[in-house]
Design a protein around this motif. Structure first.
Motif, PDB file in Angstrom:
ATOM      1  N   THR A 183      -1.902   8.644  -6.367  1.00 29.42           N
ATOM      2  CA  THR A 183      -1.464   7.255  -6.424  1.00 29.42           C
ATOM      3  C   THR A 183      -0.848   6.920  -7.777  1.00 29.42           C
ATOM      4  N   THR A 184      -0.694   5.597  -8.052  1.00 26.94           N
ATOM      5  CA  THR A 184      -0.093   5.116  -9.298  1.00 26.94           C
ATOM      6  C   THR A 184      -0.717   5.807 -10.521  1.00 26.94           C
ATOM      7  N   ARG A 186      -3.872  -3.396 -15.700  1.00 23.00           N
ATOM      8  CA  ARG A 186      -2.721  -2.931 -16.498  1.00 23.00           C
ATOM      9  C   ARG A 186      -2.991  -3.149 -17.983  1.00 23.00           C
ATOM     10  N   HIS A 238     -11.341   8.305  -5.883  1.00 24.56           N
ATOM     11  CA  HIS A 238     -10.205   7.962  -5.018  1.00 24.56           C
ATOM     12  C   HIS A 238     -10.208   9.062  -3.959  1.00 24.56           C
ATOM     13  N   HIS A 255      -7.719  -3.283 -11.197  1.00 24.52           N
ATOM     14  CA  HIS A 255      -6.648  -2.833 -12.106  1.00 24.52           C
ATOM     15  C   HIS A 255      -6.104  -4.052 -12.840  1.00 24.52           C
ATOM     16  N   ALA A 289       2.629   1.275  -4.703  1.00 26.39           N
ATOM     17  CA  ALA A 289       1.429   0.978  -3.915  1.00 26.39           C
ATOM     18  C   ALA A 289       0.524   0.028  -4.674  1.00 26.39           C
ATOM     19  N   GLY A 290       0.044  -0.994  -3.993  1.00 22.93           N
ATOM     20  CA  GLY A 290      -0.942  -1.882  -4.618  1.00 22.93           C
ATOM     21  C   GLY A 290      -0.768  -3.304  -4.144  1.00 22.93           C
ATOM     22  N   ALA A 343      -4.246  -4.684  -7.599  1.00 18.21           N
ATOM     23  CA  ALA A 343      -3.393  -3.741  -8.338  1.00 18.21           C
ATOM     24  C   ALA A 343      -1.988  -4.326  -8.467  1.00 18.21           C
ATOM     25  N   CYS A 400      -0.380  -0.157   0.150  1.00 19.52           N
ATOM     26  CA  CYS A 400      -1.333   0.226  -0.887  1.00 19.52           C
ATOM     27  C   CYS A 400      -1.856   1.603  -0.511  1.00 19.52           C
ATOM     28  N   LEU A 401      -2.595   2.201  -1.445  1.00 20.52           N
ATOM     29  CA  LEU A 401      -3.195   3.506  -1.184  1.00 20.52           C
ATOM     30  C   LEU A 401      -4.694   3.438  -1.413  1.00 20.52           C
ATOM     31  N   ASN A 408      -6.331   3.935 -14.877  1.00 14.66           N
ATOM     32  CA  ASN A 408      -5.057   4.632 -14.617  1.00 14.66           C
ATOM     33  C   ASN A 408      -3.876   3.976 -15.334  1.00 14.66           C
ATOM     34  N   HIS A 411       1.761  -5.132  -9.345  1.00 17.20           N
ATOM     35  CA  HIS A 411       3.026  -4.484  -9.739  1.00 17.20           C
ATOM     36  C   HIS A 411       4.074  -5.589  -9.781  1.00 17.20           C
ATOM     37  N   ASP A 421      -9.710  -3.640  -5.591  1.00 17.33           N
ATOM     38  CA  ASP A 421      -8.539  -2.792  -5.849  1.00 17.33           C
ATOM     39  C   ASP A 421      -7.301  -3.652  -6.092  1.00 17.33           C
TER      40      ASP A 421
HETATM   41  O1  DOR Z   1      -2.576   0.894  -3.921  1.00 11.44           O
HETATM   42  C1  DOR Z   1      -3.057   1.324  -4.941  1.00 11.44           C
HETATM   43  N1  DOR Z   1      -2.652   0.886  -6.157  1.00 11.44           N
HETATM   44  N2  DOR Z   1      -3.987   2.270  -4.858  1.00 11.44           N
HETATM   45  C2  DOR Z   1      -4.455   2.895  -5.940  1.00 11.44           C
HETATM   46  O2  DOR Z   1      -5.276   3.753  -5.796  1.00 11.44           O
HETATM   47  C3  DOR Z   1      -3.934   2.582  -7.289  1.00 11.44           C
HETATM   48  C4  DOR Z   1      -3.360   1.231  -7.334  1.00 11.44           C
HETATM   49  C5  DOR Z   1      -2.505   0.998  -8.571  1.00 11.44           C
HETATM   50  O3  DOR Z   1      -2.977   1.288  -9.674  1.00 11.44           O
HETATM   51  O4  DOR Z   1      -1.394   0.499  -8.436  1.00 11.44           O
END
Ligand code: DOR
Ligand code: ZN
Length: 344
Positions: free
Chosen positions: A105-106, A17, A135, A15, A263-264, A249, A217-218, A41, A251, A247
């Motif tokens: 998720t996000t 962004r 996912h 990811h 999550a991330g 990710a 995280c997810l 995403n 934030h 992954d």
């Molecule tokens: O933890 C996660 N963050 N799992 C995901 O599937 C998406 C990701 C995110 O884009 O922040």
């Protein structure tokens, strides 16, 4: 000093962004990875070829001069994706479609509500040889968050594999023994990415002694027996079916350290060093190159990168924070020492 030179790795789950945040994080991946599969995403999701091509231009513009890094693009599968979208994607060189079950998720609210209504679209993906990335979590409120992946296997993954044996599927960021076992036993049309966090941590790391928002995280990190199963999978007899996908990710710090934290985990700064540590601890450093630089390329039908990356057994301290647009992001294992460094 111990060194390890490997074919340049790829990150098949990333990811980055967009906007200013993207400019902050892309250079970290570009300096170590040959290619990265970019997740779609965003808000709004990257669901059309036109959006994906514009997104790719943004990433290319943020890639440092002289870097040979190449982003590989994916499209977000929605209830509105058509057979025509799949054909256009293939023609435009899009590598894959990504399934986000709605609410998983996000930015997943645009995700698929009933995958089986999209069977003709999946059939077209199989026909076009375009990959289907999942996912792998169900979002039914009756399912405990720690059981979401196992439920996905029974309700979605097994029926998809059975109905579409020609479709190439990546089970993204697997977290459970059940997922590892399924991938090992399935045909060569199923492979999986594995993140550094799911190989390093169990849920005690997330919850014992206080809740650790930077370990959230997810799919959520599972119990130790699952971590052991993932380690066995990436180092074991069927290890050619598993490959690097961080992954990573990012934030903003404030969005993680929050009453309702995102999550991330942001691992891009030291991705390959983290995996080197993991494989070394598992006594399987000789399997790092296949995991990082060969298995994914083969599954995606891509050539291996033509240059190399050298790891050096030289300690480095992971920064506490990294600039992220006009804010900051906390990297995975911030402030801690890692035994390996990259010779840039
Ligand atoms: O933890 C996660 N963050 N799992 C995901 O599937 C998406 C990701 C995110 O884009 O922040
Ligand atoms: Zn992801």
């Amino acid at each position: 000093m111990q060194t390890l030179t490997i074919i340049r790795p790829d990150d098949f789950h990333l990811h980055v962004r967009d906007g200013e945040a993207l400019k902050s994080v892309v250079p970290y991946t570009a300096r170590q990875m040959g290619r990265a599969l970019i997740m779609p995403n965003l808000k709004p999701p990257v669901a059309t070829v036109e959006q994906a091509l514009a997104y790719r231009r943004q990433i290319e513009a943020a890639t440092p001069q002289g870097s040979s890094f190449r982003p590989l693009m994916s499209l977000y599968l929605t209830d509105k994706t058509t057979i025509q979208t799949v054909r256009e994607a293939k023609a435009a060189g899009i590598a894959a479609f990504k399934l986000y079950p709605a609410g998983a998720t996000t930015n997943s609210d645009a995700g698929v509500s009933d995958l089986f209504k999209l069977l003709p679209v999946l059939e077209e993906m199989a026909k076009q040889g375009i990959l289907f990335l999942t996912h792998g979590e169900v979002t039914d409120p009756d399912i405990d968050i720690f059981d979401r992946e196992a439920a996905f296997i029974e309700r979605i993954m097994k029926p998809v594999l059975q109905q579409l044996p020609e479709l190439k599927v990546v089970f993204e960021h697997i977290t459970t023994a059940q997922a590892a076992e399924l991938v090992c036993q399935a045909g060569d049309n199923l492979a999986a990415t594995v993140t550094p966090q799911h190989l390093m941590f169990n849920r005690n790391h997330l919850l014992v002694g206080g809740v650790r928002p930077h370990h959230y995280c997810l799919p959520i990190i599972k119990r130790e027996s699952h971590r052991q199963a993932l380690l066995a999978a990436v180092t074991g007899g069927q290890s050619h079916k598993f490959f690097l996908g961080t992954d990573s990710a990012p934030h903003p710090k404030h969005a993680k350290e929050n009453a309702c934290g995102c999550a991330g985990m942001f691992s891009a700064v030291t991705a390959i060093e983290l995996y080197a540590h993991i494989f070394e601890q598992a006594g399987a450093l000789h399997k790092l190159e296949a995991f990082s630089s060969q298995n994914g390329a083969r599954f995606y039908g891509l050539p291996e990168n033509s240059d190399t990356l050298t790891l050096v057994k030289r300690p480095q301290r992971i920064p506490e924070t990294i600039a992220f647009g006009n804010g900051e992001v906390v990297p995975m294992l911030a402030g801690e020492e890692l035994a390996w460094s990259v010779a840039y």
